[in-house]
Scaffold this motif. Structure first.
Motif, mmCIF file in Angstrom:
data_model
loop_
_atom_site.group_PDB
_atom_site.id
_atom_site.type_symbol
_atom_site.label_atom_id
_atom_site.label_comp_id
_atom_site.label_asym_id
_atom_site.label_seq_id
_atom_site.Cartn_x
_atom_site.Cartn_y
_atom_site.Cartn_z
ATOM 1 N N SER A 38 0.779 -1.067 -0.046
ATOM 2 C CA SER A 38 0.063 0.106 -0.004
ATOM 3 C C SER A 38 0.884 1.172 0.132
ATOM 4 O O SER A 38 0.787 2.193 -0.602
ATOM 5 C CB SER A 38 -0.928 0.088 1.195
ATOM 6 N N GLY A 39 1.843 1.196 1.000
ATOM 7 C CA GLY A 39 2.876 2.325 0.733
ATOM 8 C C GLY A 39 3.488 2.517 -0.536
ATOM 9 O O GLY A 39 3.542 3.810 -0.911
ATOM 10 N N ALA A 40 3.953 1.512 -1.267
ATOM 11 C CA ALA A 40 4.562 1.769 -2.623
ATOM 12 C C ALA A 40 3.621 2.215 -3.298
ATOM 13 O O ALA A 40 4.041 2.881 -4.321
ATOM 14 C CB ALA A 40 5.017 0.365 -2.795
ATOM 15 N N ILE A 41 2.463 1.652 -3.569
ATOM 16 C CA ILE A 41 1.809 2.069 -4.558
ATOM 17 C C ILE A 41 1.065 3.568 -4.298
ATOM 18 O O ILE A 41 0.991 4.290 -5.264
ATOM 19 C CB ILE A 41 0.235 1.401 -4.376
ATOM 20 N N PHE A 42 0.944 3.935 -3.019
ATOM 21 C CA PHE A 42 0.563 5.484 -2.672
ATOM 22 C C PHE A 42 1.802 6.299 -3.284
ATOM 23 O O PHE A 42 1.644 7.280 -4.008
ATOM 24 C CB PHE A 42 0.582 5.481 -1.110
ATOM 25 N N ALA A 43 3.016 5.910 -2.962
ATOM 26 C CA ALA A 43 4.240 6.728 -3.319
ATOM 27 C C ALA A 43 4.173 6.588 -4.880
ATOM 28 O O ALA A 43 4.726 7.698 -5.381
ATOM 29 C CB ALA A 43 5.325 6.030 -2.727
ATOM 30 N N GLY A 44 4.194 5.469 -5.368
ATOM 31 C CA GLY A 44 4.299 5.675 -6.839
ATOM 32 C C GLY A 44 3.140 6.456 -7.607
ATOM 33 O O GLY A 44 3.487 7.112 -8.479
ATOM 34 N N GLN A 45 1.972 6.543 -6.967
ATOM 35 C CA GLN A 45 0.981 7.264 -7.659
ATOM 36 C C GLN A 45 1.222 8.611 -7.446
ATOM 37 O O GLN A 45 1.154 9.423 -8.393
ATOM 38 C CB GLN A 45 -0.444 6.958 -7.081
ATOM 39 N N MET A 46 1.749 9.252 -6.225
ATOM 40 C CA MET A 46 2.097 10.376 -5.920
ATOM 41 C C MET A 46 3.247 10.947 -7.023
ATOM 42 O O MET A 46 3.174 11.943 -7.533
ATOM 43 C CB MET A 46 2.429 10.603 -4.610
ATOM 44 N N ALA A 47 4.249 10.206 -7.113
ATOM 45 C CA ALA A 47 5.051 10.478 -8.141
ATOM 46 C C ALA A 47 4.636 10.563 -9.569
ATOM 47 O O ALA A 47 5.078 11.467 -10.368
ATOM 48 C CB ALA A 47 6.156 8.970 -8.316
ATOM 49 N N VAL A 48 3.683 9.631 -9.927
ATOM 50 C CA VAL A 48 3.214 9.718 -11.382
ATOM 51 C C VAL A 48 2.274 10.988 -11.438
ATOM 52 O O VAL A 48 2.418 11.645 -12.547
ATOM 53 C CB VAL A 48 2.472 8.389 -11.586
ATOM 54 N N ARG A 49 1.576 11.456 -10.649
ATOM 55 C CA ARG A 49 0.872 12.489 -10.659
ATOM 56 C C ARG A 49 1.576 13.753 -10.530
ATOM 57 O O ARG A 49 1.011 14.892 -11.252
ATOM 58 C CB ARG A 49 -0.230 12.476 -9.592
ATOM 59 N N PHE A 50 2.616 13.817 -9.927
ATOM 60 C CA PHE A 50 3.068 15.195 -9.512
ATOM 61 C C PHE A 50 4.729 15.358 -10.019
ATOM 62 O O PHE A 50 5.024 16.572 -10.166
ATOM 63 C CB PHE A 50 3.169 15.627 -8.032
ATOM 64 N N LEU A 51 5.374 14.506 -10.697
ATOM 65 C CA LEU A 51 6.897 14.529 -10.983
ATOM 66 C C LEU A 51 6.514 14.903 -12.292
ATOM 67 O O LEU A 51 5.998 14.252 -13.383
ATOM 68 C CB LEU A 51 7.461 13.450 -10.796
ATOM 69 N N PRO A 52 7.260 16.044 -12.966
ATOM 70 C CA PRO A 52 7.111 16.376 -14.246
ATOM 71 C C PRO A 52 6.837 15.589 -15.532
ATOM 72 O O PRO A 52 5.729 15.461 -16.177
ATOM 73 C CB PRO A 52 8.158 17.477 -14.492
ATOM 74 N N PRO A 53 7.818 14.760 -15.895
ATOM 75 C CA PRO A 53 7.734 14.117 -17.142
ATOM 76 C C PRO A 53 6.427 12.984 -17.005
ATOM 77 O O PRO A 53 5.616 12.920 -17.911
ATOM 78 C CB PRO A 53 9.006 13.210 -17.301
ATOM 79 N N MET A 54 6.303 12.410 -16.001
ATOM 80 C CA MET A 54 5.044 11.691 -15.883
ATOM 81 C C MET A 54 3.822 12.227 -15.531
ATOM 82 O O MET A 54 2.819 11.798 -16.078
ATOM 83 C CB MET A 54 5.583 10.461 -14.640
ATOM 84 N N ALA A 55 3.800 13.156 -14.860
ATOM 85 C CA ALA A 55 2.899 14.033 -14.503
ATOM 86 C C ALA A 55 2.121 14.862 -15.822
ATOM 87 O O ALA A 55 1.013 14.873 -16.192
ATOM 88 C CB ALA A 55 2.858 15.375 -13.704
ATOM 89 N N TRP A 56 2.779 14.906 -16.844
ATOM 90 C CA TRP A 56 2.434 15.508 -18.318
ATOM 91 C C TRP A 56 1.734 14.479 -19.007
ATOM 92 O O TRP A 56 0.756 14.747 -19.537
ATOM 93 C CB TRP A 56 3.781 16.177 -18.819
#
Length: 133
Positions: free
Chosen positions: A90-108
């Motif tokens: 659960s922690g890994a999924i949450f951290a990964g989803q936050m990275a995908v949503r807010f870190l620039p290349p993936m967020a775009w």
């Protein structure tokens, strides 16, 4: 044996399962989303779909599997190993989803995929409600 943290055990089968599930998810998305694929372009759509699906698949295949094996190797019971590994997953999924949503290349990519979905549904709802577009 009372510590919550344990050394995870990564296996080659986890990598194979991750690659297979990610490939299946991308093929499924590409096959059943022709309008979003047309709006974004095939390669960009496949990459965006992979970026969106990856955190959950990494959490389930790599993180949960590795920690479950680590707990079992430590001598914990089947149920305890499964329940403790769910916390790490659960922690890994949450951290990964936050990275995908807010870190620039993936967020775009995520934003473009979301906007394509909105455009498809806006057009679809307009058609269903009798508005010409």
């Amino acid at each position: 044996m009372s510590a919550f943290a344990v050394d995870p055990i990564f296996t080659q089968m986890q990598a194979i399962a991750f690659a297979g599930l990610l490939t299946f998810a991308i093929v499924l998305q590409t096959t059943f989303s022709p309008k979003r694929r047309a709006i974004m372009g095939g390669l960009k759509f496949a990459l965006a779909s992979a970026v969106v699906a990856a955190p959950a698949l990494v959490g389930v295949t790599f993180v949960r599997g590795a920690y479950r094996l680590g707990y079992l190797e430590e001598g914990r019971g089947f149920w305890e190993a499964n329940l403790r590994s769910i916390v790490w997953m659960s922690g890994a999924i949450f951290a990964g989803q936050m990275a995908v949503r807010f870190l620039p290349p993936m967020a775009w990519l995520t934003r473009d995929l979301r906007d394509a979905g909105r455009a498809v549904w806006s057009e679809r709802m307009g058609r269903w409600m009798g508005r010409a577009r």
